[in-house]
Write an enzyme that holds these catalytic residues in place. Structure first.
Site, short mmCIF file in Angstrom:
data_model
loop_
_atom_site.label_atom_id
_atom_site.label_comp_id
_atom_site.label_asym_id
_atom_site.label_seq_id
_atom_site.Cartn_x
_atom_site.Cartn_y
_atom_site.Cartn_z
N GLU A 121 0.84 -1.21 0.00
CA GLU A 121 0.00 0.00 0.00
C GLU A 121 0.87 1.24 0.00
O GLU A 121 2.05 1.18 0.34
CB GLU A 121 -0.86 0.04 1.28
CG GLU A 121 -1.82 -1.10 1.39
CD GLU A 121 -2.44 -1.19 2.78
OE1 GLU A 121 -2.38 -0.20 3.54
OE2 GLU A 121 -2.97 -2.25 3.09
N LYS A 123 2.12 4.69 1.65
CA LYS A 123 2.21 5.19 3.04
C LYS A 123 1.84 6.67 3.01
O LYS A 123 2.64 7.52 2.59
CB LYS A 123 3.62 4.98 3.59
CG LYS A 123 3.73 5.35 5.06
CD LYS A 123 5.05 4.89 5.64
CE LYS A 123 5.13 5.09 7.13
NZ LYS A 123 4.89 6.42 7.58
N ASP A 125 1.12 10.39 4.03
CA ASP A 125 1.83 11.26 4.97
C ASP A 125 0.86 12.28 5.54
O ASP A 125 0.72 13.38 5.03
CB ASP A 125 2.98 11.96 4.21
CG ASP A 125 3.94 12.60 5.17
OD1 ASP A 125 3.82 12.36 6.39
OD2 ASP A 125 4.82 13.36 4.70
N TYR A 233 -6.90 2.29 6.05
CA TYR A 233 -6.01 1.18 5.68
C TYR A 233 -5.92 0.05 6.69
O TYR A 233 -5.13 -0.85 6.54
CB TYR A 233 -4.61 1.72 5.41
CG TYR A 233 -4.08 2.69 6.45
CD1 TYR A 233 -3.90 2.31 7.76
CD2 TYR A 233 -3.78 4.01 6.10
CE1 TYR A 233 -3.43 3.19 8.71
CE2 TYR A 233 -3.31 4.90 7.04
CZ TYR A 233 -3.13 4.49 8.34
OH TYR A 233 -2.67 5.36 9.29
N LYS A 320 10.62 3.61 3.58
CA LYS A 320 10.58 5.06 3.39
C LYS A 320 11.40 5.44 2.16
O LYS A 320 12.54 5.01 2.02
CB LYS A 320 11.21 5.76 4.61
CG LYS A 320 10.39 5.65 5.86
CD LYS A 320 9.54 6.91 6.02
CE LYS A 320 9.00 7.01 7.40
NZ LYS A 320 9.35 8.16 8.13
N CYS A 414 25.08 39.87 16.99
CA CYS A 414 23.72 39.55 16.55
C CYS A 414 23.35 40.39 15.32
O CYS A 414 23.47 41.62 15.35
CB CYS A 414 22.73 39.82 17.68
SG CYS A 414 21.01 39.59 17.17
N CYS A 417 20.33 42.87 16.46
CA CYS A 417 20.44 43.96 17.43
C CYS A 417 21.88 44.34 17.75
O CYS A 417 22.13 45.24 18.55
CB CYS A 417 19.69 43.60 18.72
SG CYS A 417 20.46 42.26 19.64
N CYS A 432 22.21 35.10 21.07
CA CYS A 432 22.19 36.53 21.35
C CYS A 432 21.57 36.67 22.75
O CYS A 432 20.44 36.25 22.98
CB CYS A 432 21.31 37.26 20.32
SG CYS A 432 20.90 38.92 20.87
N CYS A 438 15.90 42.25 21.54
CA CYS A 438 16.19 41.72 20.20
C CYS A 438 14.86 41.31 19.54
O CYS A 438 14.16 40.43 20.05
CB CYS A 438 17.14 40.53 20.37
SG CYS A 438 17.63 39.78 18.83
S1 IVH Z 1 -0.87 0.33 8.86
C1 IVH Z 1 -0.54 -1.68 13.05
N1 IVH Z 1 -0.96 1.43 6.49
O1 IVH Z 1 2.25 5.22 9.14
C2 IVH Z 1 -0.22 -0.98 11.78
N2 IVH Z 1 -0.13 2.76 8.28
O2 IVH Z 1 4.74 4.71 10.75
C3 IVH Z 1 -1.13 0.12 11.46
N3 IVH Z 1 0.45 5.06 7.62
O3 IVH Z 1 0.93 5.18 12.38
C4 IVH Z 1 -0.66 1.02 10.43
N4 IVH Z 1 -0.10 4.88 5.51
O4 IVH Z 1 -0.23 6.65 10.61
C5 IVH Z 1 -0.62 1.61 7.78
N5 IVH Z 1 -1.15 2.25 4.32
C6 IVH Z 1 -0.82 2.44 5.60
C7 IVH Z 1 -0.33 3.67 6.09
C8 IVH Z 1 0.02 3.79 7.44
C9 IVH Z 1 0.36 5.69 6.45
C10 IVH Z 1 0.96 5.68 8.87
C11 IVH Z 1 0.16 5.39 10.10
C12 IVH Z 1 1.12 4.76 11.06
C13 IVH Z 1 2.43 5.20 10.53
C14 IVH Z 1 3.48 4.20 10.93
#
Ligand code: IVH
Length: 690
Positions: A121, A123, A125, A233, A320, A414, A417, A432, A438
């Site tokens: 999936e 991830k 943000d 998710y 990541k 600084c 100032c 400073c 300041c």
């Molecule tokens: S599963 C027990 N799926 O990433 C596992 N998390 O670093 C539950 N996140 O706290 C998380 N996309 O906020 C899962 N497709 C995804 C995600 C995801 C983003 C976030 C989530 C989690 C954090 C972990």
């Protein structure tokens, strides 16, 4: 009978019509916000919503909390209640290389053999959220918090149009939780920042901060305008009517949740790596931010076999994406003074495209980092987005250096100032020391004072503070309470639009001024512990301020305390005690407190401070007696208050419970029995507050 646009409608007809309209609008919302595939025109939609709004106005007793009209918000949350998660909100183990992913797979194969299917999936943000549904209706939305407890943001989450208030279809458990990520799409983020600039407020650094800030706004009607969105998710719990994670999400999609179309099932490492490579490139084309991918074991039984570590599941891992790099020319170095007086060297760069934005500046952190990097004017340097927020310089391309390039020196005075900078033993930053003269330090103190956890004056922001300061209206926080309508109206500031780079002018109009003054007046109700925190005494953070306020009860007693009295307080050590003594020894600070007192701020504590966790024990009184196995008597008393109950010293007919430990005197038990007071054990009590 009440007249409506449809003629005269009685209550039972209205009820039917409201139900039909709600259902129809719910379907259209789903098509528009979840499937991104509108089923009618905006005009037709508005007509339906208008009719529903009108009927609900005529028959307010028929308004359901799940009505589509509730998406526009209106509810105010003064303080976000802390709620314990039914299942802890864990995080995911991070990996950064294909090797790490292979190790993850090896660990899994060792426990459950080779027949494993994965789900890959995106991830997302954003901000993690857990939604609880009971009988198909949204009843609670809680942020991650510390993983054990989070903030109840239900009122705000109800305004998110892609989140179903009432579920579609069937087959969902009577009560269940679904987890996901709330985020702000790029387009909404840019629109919102533009508005912030126009209002004289500091824009958010990135969509994640913007989503998190928005979720914590007090006025849900404001949240509703920001266009938050959410992907889901994960369904926690082990009594789900499904065999796989994938089935859970497909079912959740049929109930109306927004589930990403980009989740795929994989059987081999190669398929996982393909997914990873595809999204490492394709992520820049998405209308929202992702910072990696997540790989999960699909079978729920296998997930159970793999279990959890203290922090994360063993059946899932995240990968990541590497921070993107760009190379560009270093044009000059400027020195910035922060709120605390710390001086940061900042590189001005030839503008370069990096991860979707144009980067013109990057941090060089401090004198040590600057010396180690040894970047020189004219050098080609590599920039990276650390955590995608403030770009940093990671290296210099020495092959491109010109012979004339001279090493850069750190400044000794600084830049704001002129005061000579100082550097404490063992610290990497130069400071400073001119705290009260300041400008960035003065503005920093004001910003801290108005911040959410301090005086919470949210009608003022960084931008407005700047306008007040630049116009000579405030030099310190006590000055805020001398502001008047006449002084504020018409104040102006010009800024550059992020959209068309044209110069724009903003001026304080009536509504802005009223909001500012109302916010300042409302802040007079803030409790003493937060006022103490707002004063900005070094090392007196939120928790320390609470401890001090509880212990001393008033600013007079705190100001009169000597070193020994201060270090007697739980968690107050030498460093904090010295800082408090130093602060009160400055006449100017004492003068500020006097002015704030005269303005009506709270400098005494009226009620004992206990963070409220729930209201489960509201209206109940407890007598705690004896010795307990897991908790001290004090801990149990605190827990009673934290859940809304009351502690009393002796048993009477009005006492709700006697919480009985070991070695409790027999007289107490007899008295309780005689008066019909319930007697519970430590475990019985824990059951009560669970
Ligand atoms: S599963 C027990 N799926 O990433 C596992 N998390 O670093 C539950 N996140 O706290 C998380 N996309 O906020 C899962 N497709 C995804 C995600 C995801 C983003 C976030 C989530 C989690 C954090 C972990």
């Amino acid at each position: 009978m009440v007249k409506s646009e449809n003629g005269y409608m009685d209550k039972s007809h209205a009820q039917d019509r409201i139900a039909a309209l709600s259902e129809e609008i719910r379907q259209h919302n789903h098509s528009y916000y979840v499937l991104s595939n509108p089923s009618i025109s905006d005009f037709e939609f508005d007509m339906l919503l208008e009719e529903l709004t009108r009927l609900e106005k005529e028959f307010p007793e028929l308004i359901e909390p799940e009505s589509p009209t509730q998406h526009v918000g209106g509810g105010i949350t003064r303080e976000f209640r802390q709620v314990q998660h039914k299942y802890p909100m864990l995080s995911l183990g991070n990996t950064y290389s294909e090797g790490d992913i292979r190790d993850f797979e090896d660990r899994i194969h060792k426990t459950i053999g080779d027949a494993v299917e994965y789900v890959c999936e995106l991830k997302f943000d954003g901000v993690a959220i857990g939604l609880t549904y009971r009988d198909g209706r949204l009843v609670q939305a809680v942020t991650r918090g510390d993983g054990i407890r989070g903030d109840d943001v239900t009122t705000n989450v109800r305004t998110i149009r892609s989140i179903p208030l009432k579920l579609h279809g069937s087959g969902f458990p009577g009560e269940f939780e679904i987890r996901g990520e709330i985020f702000l799409p790029h387009a909404s983020f840019e629109k919102m920042n533009e508005q912030k600039l126009e209002d004289g407020d500091e824009p958010f650094a990135n969509p994640r901060n913007a989503a998190s800030g928005t979720l914590k706004m007090q006025d849900s009607a404001e949240v509703s305008k920001r266009n938050l969105d959410g992907f889901f998710y994960y369904l926690p719990g082990n009594d789900l009517p499904f065999k796989t994670h994938y089935e859970c999400l497909v079912a959740a999609r049929s109930w109306g949740f927004k589930i990403s179309d980009y989740m795929v099932r994989c059987k081999t490492s190669e398929e996982i790596f393909d997914y990873l490579e595809t999204w490492d490139k394709a992520r820049h084309g998405l209308p929202f931010d992702i910072d990696g991918i997540v790989i999960k074991v699909n079978d729920l039984k296998q997930q159970e076999m793999l279990g959890y570590t203290a922090k994360s599941p063993r059946w899932a891992i995240s990968y990541k994406f590497k921070a993107e790099q760009a190379s560009t020319e270093l044009l000059s170095v400027a020195f910035q003074v922060g709120r605390t007086g710390a001086v940061t060297p900042v590189a001005n760069l030839r503008p370069v495209q990096l991860a979707g934005t144009v980067v013109k500046r990057a941090t060089l952190h401090n004198a040590d980092v600057m010396a180690t990097l040894d970047a020189r004017i004219g050098d080609m340097v590599f920039v990276e987005k650390g955590g995608e927020i403030i770009p940093k310089i990671t290296a210099v391309d020495l092959d491109c250096r010109s012979d004339q390039a001279a090493p850069l020196a750190f400044i000794s005075n600084c830049p704001e100032c002129g005061t000579a900078l100082v550097r404490a033993e063992g610290e990497s930053a130069w400071y400073c020391p001119n705290e009260d003269g300041c400008p960035p330090q003065i503005k920093g103190k004001l910003e801290h004072f108005i911040s959410r956890k301090a005086m919470n004056i949210d009608s003022l922001g960084e931008g407005k503070i700047e306008i007040l300061f630049d116009n000579g209206l405030v030099h310190n926080y006590a000055d805020l309470y001398d502001l008047t309508y006449d002084r504020l109206i018409g104040l102006e500031k010009t800024y550059e639009s992020t959209v068309n780079k044209k110069e724009k002018k903003i001026s304080f109009r009536e509504k802005t001024v009223d909001n500012i003054l109302n916010g300042i007046t409302a802040s007079k109700k803030v409790t003493f512990d937060r006022v103490l925190y707002a004063l900005g005494i070094r090392f007196v953070g939120e928790t320390v301020a609470k401890k001090l306020a509880s212990h001393f009860g008033s600013i007079d007693k705190l100001a009169a305390a000597d070193y020994n009295m201060l270090v007697e307080v739980e968690e107050i050590g030498d460093k904090i005690a010295q800082s408090i003594l130093a602060w009160f020894s400055v006449t100017r600070n004492v003068g500020l407190v006097e002015r704030l007192e005269a303005a009506g701020l709270s400098f005494t504590l009226d009620e004992p401070l206990v963070a409220r966790i729930s209201n489960k024990l509201a209206g109940l009184t407890f007598v705690v007696s004896g010795v307990f196995t897991h908790f001290s008597r004090d801990d149990l008393k605190k827990a009673i208050e934290a859940h809304g109950g009351k502690n009393i010293g002796s048993i009477s007919a009005k006492t709700s419970y006697l919480l009985a430990g070991e070695n409790m005197g027999p007289e107490k038990r007899k008295k309780a029995e005689k008066l019909g007071v319930l007697i519970i054990s430590e475990s019985g009590f824990l059951e009560l507050i669970r």
